[in-house]
Write a protein that holds these residues in place. Structure first.
Motif, PDB file in Angstrom:
ATOM      1  N   SER A 199      24.350  62.592  75.128  1.00 30.10           N
ATOM      2  CA  SER A 199      25.118  61.248  74.861  1.00 30.10           C
ATOM      3  C   SER A 199      23.812  60.326  75.401  1.00 30.10           C
ATOM      4  O   SER A 199      23.803  59.008  74.746  1.00 30.10           O
ATOM      5  N   ARG A 207      25.088  63.508  70.373  1.00 29.59           N
ATOM      6  CA  ARG A 207      26.657  63.674  69.914  1.00 29.59           C
ATOM      7  C   ARG A 207      27.234  64.718  70.225  1.00 29.59           C
ATOM      8  O   ARG A 207      26.190  65.664  69.647  1.00 29.59           O
ATOM      9  N   THR A 261      36.071  61.024  71.130  1.00 31.78           N
ATOM     10  CA  THR A 261      35.739  59.648  71.270  1.00 31.78           C
ATOM     11  C   THR A 261      36.230  58.826  71.933  1.00 31.78           C
ATOM     12  O   THR A 261      35.513  57.471  72.525  1.00 31.78           O
ATOM     13  N   GLY A 262      36.439  59.199  73.321  1.00 31.00           N
ATOM     14  CA  GLY A 262      37.078  58.568  74.800  1.00 31.00           C
ATOM     15  C   GLY A 262      38.294  57.602  73.721  1.00 31.00           C
ATOM     16  O   GLY A 262      38.793  57.017  72.440  1.00 31.00           O
ATOM     17  N   ASP A 294      38.738  54.265  72.969  1.00 30.78           N
ATOM     18  CA  ASP A 294      37.910  52.944  72.900  1.00 30.78           C
ATOM     19  C   ASP A 294      37.659  52.661  71.519  1.00 30.78           C
ATOM     20  O   ASP A 294      37.268  53.567  70.435  1.00 30.78           O
ATOM     21  N   ASP A 354      34.369  53.433  68.821  1.00 32.09           N
ATOM     22  CA  ASP A 354      33.751  54.509  69.244  1.00 32.09           C
ATOM     23  C   ASP A 354      34.485  55.289  68.505  1.00 32.09           C
ATOM     24  O   ASP A 354      34.059  56.355  67.994  1.00 32.09           O
ATOM     25  N   GLU A 355      35.223  55.264  68.150  1.00 32.97           N
ATOM     26  CA  GLU A 355      36.510  56.210  67.099  1.00 32.97           C
ATOM     27  C   GLU A 355      35.439  55.749  65.317  1.00 32.97           C
ATOM     28  O   GLU A 355      35.218  56.064  64.861  1.00 32.97           O
ATOM     29  N   ALA A 385      32.448  54.660  65.729  1.00 34.44           N
ATOM     30  CA  ALA A 385      31.219  55.051  65.628  1.00 34.44           C
ATOM     31  C   ALA A 385      30.952  56.260  65.268  1.00 34.44           C
ATOM     32  O   ALA A 385      30.545  56.542  63.808  1.00 34.44           O
ATOM     33  N   LEU A 386      31.923  57.200  65.541  1.00 28.19           N
ATOM     34  CA  LEU A 386      31.957  58.510  64.943  1.00 28.19           C
ATOM     35  C   LEU A 386      32.302  58.649  63.335  1.00 28.19           C
ATOM     36  O   LEU A 386      31.922  59.735  62.515  1.00 28.19           O
TER      37      LEU A 386
END
Lengths: 319, 319
Positions: free
Chosen positions: A71, A76, B82-83, B85, B88-89, B91-92
């Motif tokens: 990353s 990804r 995603t972690g 946050d 980041d969701e 962005a995915l």
């Protein structure tokens, strides 16, 4: 339609087909992006990590390490499960031709010539986190199981435990074979004979419980207890075994010391916390990711074979 | 070149560009595969499952269920993290436009308008395994945390435990908020006041240990022990808490009963094995996968909102 797409994506196609498509594309007046054309990569910005069982916590450790490296490089990471069978590993590697990732780190449980061939012929760079023959000519990062077994045996000896049993996973797997050999060598080097050896059906928690049960049926004919320590080939097997010890009223480590392998998150979570051989899964993940990125940059570099050395994480399952 | 590929793959392009490319493709003499053209899918035969933390065993259960359904339909499942946050969701979900999968099941820990917007605009079908507002108009499958909390509280009451504490995860997450509300309602419905409530920093094992420590610092001023049961918002928090109980010489379940949530593989592996509310993660995985496959087949169908009901898996951490 599919053929046009194949050609434009650099997938295999007949020479005639390539020419016809290229002519048509030129007629459209677009200038090909030479960077995009020269690299097969960069199409998805996705890299794949393939493991036998995503439910095994050792792979979680490895995954976190691979993810950190890739990353940072703008990729990804996605994780996929092959299961324990080599045919499914081969199908995964061959399927990479579908172009859904720019590279692959695979940690195969079983290796045969078909798998090696599929890796050599793969359309995207592949790094093996595991042990394949040098003749395969692929980048590999592997653990040193024999050294890890030596750390386990010598730790138990230092704590006064000499009646040691071994719960292995299937010996027809790469880690099972390596650990069987390592255990035999480590015991011999210290002048010890194993009290008993059991082969679990796989590397899971239920298999560890079954193997623990089998271990006790083997020991029943001997008196006294006959063992004061068990080494298990991974943490899931060790925790399964510990449940069987508890079911028989045996206390870890007072009656029986237990050493796992992998030093996964489960080792810390188990009760008592599990002494475990750290086979460097995080370090192996990092190094494998770095090799994959380097191979994506330069496919002509010589294959590297990296061995990561083990350490021992001592917790309360040993005295 | 990129534009041609976009058109052939059904990605957004200007009308003029589409016409030019289609003319060129017709000149090549290929007959377009209308089924392939009518679907944006079928390009990778890969589906993505996105979870907050692949190290959380609840997602392993969900993943195995999703995989079973999608692999029967000829897709490979890949899992990505995603972690915690929401950025980041988002962005995915936005990154799905890169075309590396034909559909997405996302289990978001946090939900905001940006995430909902990104799902609505996503180039491939998305199913949410979690709770998003009905106005979002997306397929969802969610758990019933309040009902699950009621099962936990009533089980403890039936076993004679009334002095109940609660270890939750962060209340600014979707599951944390749902479980806080569910716990309060379940206690009230049974005429009980919580002995103490603690909010862990996240849903991990180390956070469970910290929260256990905090719980005891809150209780220290009270005599006697002040609690005879703890409900934790997931299994990792419960197991972390059990380590803190053991460190204080308290025996589970004799001194303190513990109930987890998720009924993950860890519940069975922990010692003592953990009584846990099964929020139907396997069933949610299966239903989410089925909704995704149905949406891939027919993008015009009305969005479905499915709620999966909980059950209680009783093990030895409760009397």
């Amino acid at each position: 339609m599919a053929s046009v797409s194949r050609v434009l994506n650099g997938l295999p196609a007949t020479e005639e087909m390539v020419e016809r498509v290229q002519r048509a594309v030129e007629q459209l007046g677009y200038v090909p992006d030479s960077r995009a054309r020269s690299l097969k990569v960069g199409r998805t910005f996705q890299l794949t990590l393939a493991v036998a069982d995503v439910g095994n916590p050792v792979y979680v450790t490895m995954m976190r390490a691979v993810e950190e490296v890739v990353s940072a490089a703008g990729y990804r990471l996605v994780v996929t499960t092959t299961g324990p069978d080599v045919v499914d590993e081969v199908a995964l590697v061959r399927g990479m031709a579908r172009g859904y990732a720019d590279g692959l780190v695979i940690s195969p449980l079983r290796v045969d010539d078909d798998l090696i061939k599929s890796i050599q012929e793969c359309e995207v760079p592949v790094v093996v986190a595991g042990n394949v023959p040098a003749r395969a000519g692929v980048d590999t990062v592997r653990a040193n199981s024999p050294k890890g077994m030596l750390l386990a045996v010598e730790h138990l000896l230092a704590k006064g435990r000499r009646r040691i049993a071994f719960v292995n996973g299937p010996v027809d797997t790469v880690p099972g074979a390596a650990r069987a050999k390592g255990f035999a060598e480590a015991m011999k080097a210290n002048g010890l004979q194993p009290v008993a050896e059991v082969e679990a059906v796989d590397f899971t928690f239920p298999a560890g419980r079954e193997a623990g049960d089998e271990l006790f049926s083997k020991l029943d004919n001997r008196a006294p207890l006959g063992l004061d320590a068990v080494i298990a080939a991974n943490d899931l097997l060790a925790v399964g075994l510990m449940h069987e010890l508890a079911a028989r009223g045996l206390v870890v480590p007072d009656d029986v010391a237990v050493v796992g392998m992998d030093d996964s998150e489960l080792a810390e979570q188990s009760f008592p916390p599990l002494t475990s051989v750290n086979l460097g899964s995080a370090e192996r993940g990092r190094r494998a990711a770095e090799l994959l990125l380097a191979r994506i940059e330069d496919d002509t570099r010589a294959p590297r074979r990296i061995v990561v050395q083990p350490t021992l994480s001592v917790r309360k399952s040993t005295p």
